[in-house]
Motif scaffolding. Structure first.
Motif, short mmCIF file in Angstrom:
data_model
loop_
_atom_site.label_atom_id
_atom_site.label_comp_id
_atom_site.label_asym_id
_atom_site.label_seq_id
_atom_site.Cartn_x
_atom_site.Cartn_y
_atom_site.Cartn_z
N MET A 1 0.84 -1.18 0.00
CA MET A 1 0.00 0.00 0.00
C MET A 1 0.89 1.25 0.00
N SER A 2 0.76 2.05 -1.03
CA SER A 2 1.58 3.27 -1.12
C SER A 2 0.78 4.47 -0.63
N LEU A 3 1.46 5.34 0.04
CA LEU A 3 0.82 6.54 0.56
C LEU A 3 0.88 7.66 -0.46
N LYS A 4 -0.21 8.40 -0.55
CA LYS A 4 -0.25 9.55 -1.45
C LYS A 4 -0.05 10.82 -0.64
N PRO A 5 0.72 11.77 -1.15
CA PRO A 5 0.91 13.02 -0.41
C PRO A 5 -0.39 13.83 -0.36
N ILE A 6 -0.52 14.60 0.68
CA ILE A 6 -1.69 15.47 0.82
C ILE A 6 -1.56 16.62 -0.16
N SER A 7 -2.61 16.87 -0.90
CA SER A 7 -2.60 17.98 -1.85
C SER A 7 -3.90 18.75 -1.74
N SER A 8 -3.86 19.96 -2.19
CA SER A 8 -5.02 20.84 -2.14
C SER A 8 -6.06 20.42 -3.18
N PRO A 9 -7.35 20.47 -2.83
CA PRO A 9 -8.37 20.18 -3.83
C PRO A 9 -8.50 21.29 -4.87
N VAL A 10 -7.95 22.46 -4.57
CA VAL A 10 -7.98 23.60 -5.49
C VAL A 10 -6.54 23.84 -5.97
N PRO A 11 -6.35 23.98 -7.28
CA PRO A 11 -4.99 24.26 -7.78
C PRO A 11 -4.43 25.56 -7.18
N VAL A 12 -3.14 25.55 -6.89
CA VAL A 12 -2.49 26.69 -6.24
C VAL A 12 -2.57 27.95 -7.09
N VAL A 13 -2.57 27.82 -8.40
CA VAL A 13 -2.61 29.00 -9.27
C VAL A 13 -3.96 29.71 -9.21
N TRP A 14 -4.99 29.05 -8.69
CA TRP A 14 -6.31 29.67 -8.57
C TRP A 14 -6.46 30.50 -7.31
N TYR A 15 -5.54 30.40 -6.35
CA TYR A 15 -5.68 31.10 -5.07
C TYR A 15 -5.88 32.61 -5.21
N PRO A 16 -5.04 33.32 -5.97
CA PRO A 16 -5.25 34.78 -6.07
C PRO A 16 -6.59 35.15 -6.70
N THR A 17 -6.99 34.42 -7.74
CA THR A 17 -8.25 34.72 -8.41
C THR A 17 -9.43 34.45 -7.48
N LEU A 18 -9.39 33.32 -6.79
CA LEU A 18 -10.46 33.02 -5.84
C LEU A 18 -10.52 34.05 -4.72
N ALA A 19 -9.36 34.49 -4.25
CA ALA A 19 -9.33 35.49 -3.18
C ALA A 19 -10.00 36.79 -3.63
N VAL A 20 -9.66 37.25 -4.82
CA VAL A 20 -10.22 38.52 -5.32
C VAL A 20 -11.72 38.40 -5.51
N PHE A 21 -12.17 37.34 -6.16
CA PHE A 21 -13.59 37.20 -6.43
C PHE A 21 -14.41 36.99 -5.16
N MET A 22 -13.92 36.16 -4.26
CA MET A 22 -14.68 35.91 -3.04
C MET A 22 -14.71 37.13 -2.13
N LEU A 23 -13.61 37.84 -2.03
CA LEU A 23 -13.62 39.06 -1.23
C LEU A 23 -14.51 40.13 -1.86
N ALA A 24 -14.50 40.23 -3.18
CA ALA A 24 -15.37 41.20 -3.86
C ALA A 24 -16.84 40.87 -3.63
N ILE A 25 -17.20 39.61 -3.79
CA ILE A 25 -18.60 39.21 -3.56
C ILE A 25 -18.98 39.45 -2.10
N GLY A 26 -18.09 39.10 -1.18
CA GLY A 26 -18.37 39.32 0.24
C GLY A 26 -18.55 40.78 0.58
N LEU A 27 -17.74 41.65 0.00
CA LEU A 27 -17.87 43.08 0.26
C LEU A 27 -19.15 43.65 -0.35
N ILE A 28 -19.54 43.14 -1.51
CA ILE A 28 -20.79 43.60 -2.14
C ILE A 28 -22.00 43.18 -1.30
N VAL A 29 -21.99 41.94 -0.82
CA VAL A 29 -23.09 41.47 0.03
C VAL A 29 -23.11 42.24 1.35
N THR A 30 -21.94 42.53 1.90
CA THR A 30 -21.87 43.33 3.13
C THR A 30 -22.42 44.73 2.90
#
Length: 76
Positions: A1-30
């Motif tokens: 049985m081989s172990l698989k390394p832990i990895s993010s379910p979201v690609p790392v290159v998407w982090y900045p884009t997700l941050a901008v969009f989610m913060l923008a939506i959150g500020l608009i709803v606020t």
């Protein structure tokens, strides 16, 4: 049985884009929450609408902050 390394379910290159969009939506709803509170009278307010709007804003701002930290290299 081989172990698989832990990895993010979201690609790392998407982090900045997700941050901008989610913060923008959150500020608009606020902003819509504050506008609703300032323009409605005390008799016309709905607790369900306030709680729903607050919860949606909180979720988007929370995940937006998380992705902002991840994008800047702070792994939480």
């Amino acid at each position: 049985m081989s172990l698989k390394p832990i990895s993010s379910p979201v690609p790392v290159v998407w982090y900045p884009t997700l941050a901008v969009f989610m913060l923008a939506i959150g500020l608009i709803v606020t902003a819509s929450f504050f506008i609703y509170e300032a323009t409605s009278s005390k008799r016309n307010r709905s607790l369900a609408k306030e709680l729903t709007t607050g919860a949606v804003a909180s979720v988007f701002l929370g995940f937006g902050s998380l992705f902002l930290l991840l994008a800047s290299g702070v792994y939480v």
